[in-house]
Design a protein around this motif. Structure first.
Motif, PDB file in Angstrom:
ATOM      1  N   TYR A   1       0.846  -1.191   0.000  1.00  0.00           N
ATOM      2  CA  TYR A   1       0.000   0.000   0.000  1.00  0.00           C
ATOM      3  C   TYR A   1       0.877   1.235   0.000  1.00  0.00           C
ATOM      4  O   TYR A   1       2.103   1.172   0.186  1.00  0.00           O
TER       5      TYR A   1
ATOM      6  N   GLN B   1       1.423  -0.932  -4.402  1.00  0.00           N
ATOM      7  CA  GLN B   1       0.045  -0.873  -4.857  1.00  0.00           C
ATOM      8  C   GLN B   1      -0.659   0.251  -4.098  1.00  0.00           C
ATOM      9  O   GLN B   1      -0.200   0.671  -3.028  1.00  0.00           O
TER      10      GLN B   1
ATOM     11  N   SER C   1       4.189   2.716  -9.122  1.00  0.00           N
ATOM     12  CA  SER C   1       2.926   2.710  -8.390  1.00  0.00           C
ATOM     13  C   SER C   1       1.833   2.177  -9.306  1.00  0.00           C
ATOM     14  O   SER C   1       1.722   2.620 -10.447  1.00  0.00           O
ATOM     15  N   TYR C   2       1.043   1.236  -8.813  1.00  0.00           N
ATOM     16  CA  TYR C   2      -0.049   0.735  -9.644  1.00  0.00           C
ATOM     17  C   TYR C   2      -1.306   0.572  -8.793  1.00  0.00           C
ATOM     18  O   TYR C   2      -1.238   0.202  -7.620  1.00  0.00           O
TER      19      TYR C   2
ATOM     20  N   ILE D   1      -4.971  -0.713  -7.287  1.00  0.00           N
ATOM     21  CA  ILE D   1      -5.716  -1.948  -7.059  1.00  0.00           C
ATOM     22  C   ILE D   1      -6.799  -2.065  -8.123  1.00  0.00           C
ATOM     23  O   ILE D   1      -7.557  -1.126  -8.375  1.00  0.00           O
TER      24      ILE D   1
ATOM     25  N   ALA E   1      -2.922  -8.283  -5.031  1.00  0.00           N
ATOM     26  CA  ALA E   1      -1.802  -7.408  -5.378  1.00  0.00           C
ATOM     27  C   ALA E   1      -1.183  -7.727  -6.730  1.00  0.00           C
ATOM     28  O   ALA E   1      -0.334  -6.973  -7.211  1.00  0.00           O
TER      29      ALA E   1
ATOM     30  N   PRO F   1      -0.537  -7.563 -10.424  1.00  0.00           N
ATOM     31  CA  PRO F   1      -0.934  -6.598 -11.453  1.00  0.00           C
ATOM     32  C   PRO F   1      -1.427  -7.299 -12.710  1.00  0.00           C
ATOM     33  O   PRO F   1      -1.083  -8.460 -12.974  1.00  0.00           O
TER      34      PRO F   1
END
Length: 403
Positions: free
Chosen positions: A9, A41, A67-68, A70, A94, A96
């Protein structure tokens, strides 16, 4: 050294124990001269969504960042449920999507990490994929005995829907945590008690690494905010909410019966409407929600308290309290996992009567042995973080399976 930190996170701003632990350690790495890439994430919606300027502020410290968001869909939910015993809910959540994973791998290759630092189990599958491509040492940071921590949160929650949800996400988690530890070059546990738990289950390459209090990286606040008695904690978590209720409903009336003018201040983030209304309606209870920084409140308090009764790991709020000169009154959970010399800095009481008696006594006689308080702070410095990395950079291709 180039360190890839994998976090489930957004750790910035560093509010709440988990986020603060991750971000303060990143700042510590940089202060020690290392380069850090953060892979994390984040939830694009809700109270923990990134605010304007958060990413830019992190980039002032980081060398690189991926950074990706949720992703949520009915298809992903079904896939997570079906595979739950192999890959626990949050670890599957988590993962991707394919196009994001390709970009992630490319950016990690460009950064070329010497070490992967995995903060908790949730990005375990992501870290495994990176390590398959680049077999560097894996350091696993254990924040909690996660499967036990989540079960305790389920018990502490007053709502049945939340109880069920907390329990569901623990399915397969114990086995998963242990598997990650066995793959790791080194396990760095937040708690001495948790360290003993995992050691008894065969984890041998494990060391204690306490969190860094904010004051290990910054100076004392210039302008303290005064209060009689102070509690600080995230108010989204059921265990903290239960602790606050115990403090204001069971302990505080006993204090006010003897000290009618005394006040207790609750500083926390994200309270729901019910808790907010309850606290703001009570005599002698003051509140400060979602404040930008905590140290001014800590350094302005005459007595610091921790009424939280359940949890796991180490509560970062306790270490922040140790940086002050105020007396500390806590329930036994607050000192769990800490060395005996640290425990000796606190008055530990689990009954409402004894807790209230200690608060009244310390308000009347706020004595603290500042020399011994200063001595225990040696556990919580950048030297401990430096020790966690010692020897790693001399053996970069020896990638783990040490347990």
């Amino acid at each position: 050294m180039r360190i890839l930190v994998c976090a489930a996170y957004l750790p910035f701003p560093p509010k709440g124990g988990g986020r603060a632990d991750i971000w303060r350690r990143i700042e510590g790495f940089v202060e020690l001269g290392h380069s850090v890439m953060l892979l994390h994430q984040y939830d694009p919606n809700g109270s923990l969504a990134p605010r304007e300027g958060d990413f830019a502020a992190m980039d002032q410290v980081l060398t690189a960042r991926f950074s990706y968001p949720i992703e949520r869909s009915a298809r992903r939910t079904i896939r997570q449920l079906v595979g739950q015993f192999h890959t626990p809910w949050h670890a599957a959540k988590a993962l991707p999507d394919t196009h994001v994973a390709e970009d992630l791998r490319r950016q990690v290759r460009d950064f070329a990490p010497d070490v992967i630092w995995l903060d908790g189990p949730w990005l375990g599958e992501v870290a495994r994929g990176i390590r398959h491509e680049r077999p560097v040492p894996l350091l696993y940071r254990s924040h909690n005995i996660e499967h036990l921590y989540l079960r305790r949160q389920a018990r502490a929650s007053p709502r049945w829907r939340n109880k069920v949800a907390w329990h569901v996400i623990t399915l397969g988690l114990r086995r998963y945590e242990l598997g990650l530890m066995r793959e790791s070059t080194r396990v760095l546990d937040i708690s001495l008690d948790d360290l003993a738990f995992w050691s008894a289950r065969g984890v041998s390459s494990i060391e204690w690494l306490p969190p860094l209090p904010e004051l290990a990286l910054t100076g004392d606040p210039i302008t303290p905010i005064p209060s009689d008695v102070l509690f600080v904690g995230g108010l989204r978590l059921p265990n903290n909410v239960a602790g606050v209720h115990w403090l204001v409903d069971d302990v505080w009336p006993r204090v006010r019966a003897r000290l009618p003018d005394a006040t207790v201040t609750v500083v926390g983030s994200g309270p729901d409407r019910e808790l907010r209304t309850h606290l703001e309606s009570m005599d002698g209870v003051r509140t400060a929600f979602d404040v930008p920084t905590i140290p001014p409140y800590l350094f302005g308090a005459r007595v610091l308290v921790n009424p939280v009764h359940t949890g796991s790991g180490v509560q970062l709020k306790m270490l922040d309290m140790l940086m002050t000169r105020a007396p500390i009154v806590t329930r036994s959970q607050g000192v769990r996992g800490l060395p005996s010399d640290v425990v000796a800095q606190c008055e530990v009481h689990d009954s409402a009567e004894a807790f209230a008696d200690a608060v009244v006594q310390r308000l009347s006689e706020p004595r603290v042995d500042l020399d011994s308080r200063e001595a225990v702070r040696r556990h919580f410095t950048l030297a401990s973080l430096e020790g966690a990395l010692r020897g790693i950079d001399t053996n970069l291709e020896d990638g783990g399976d040490r347990v």
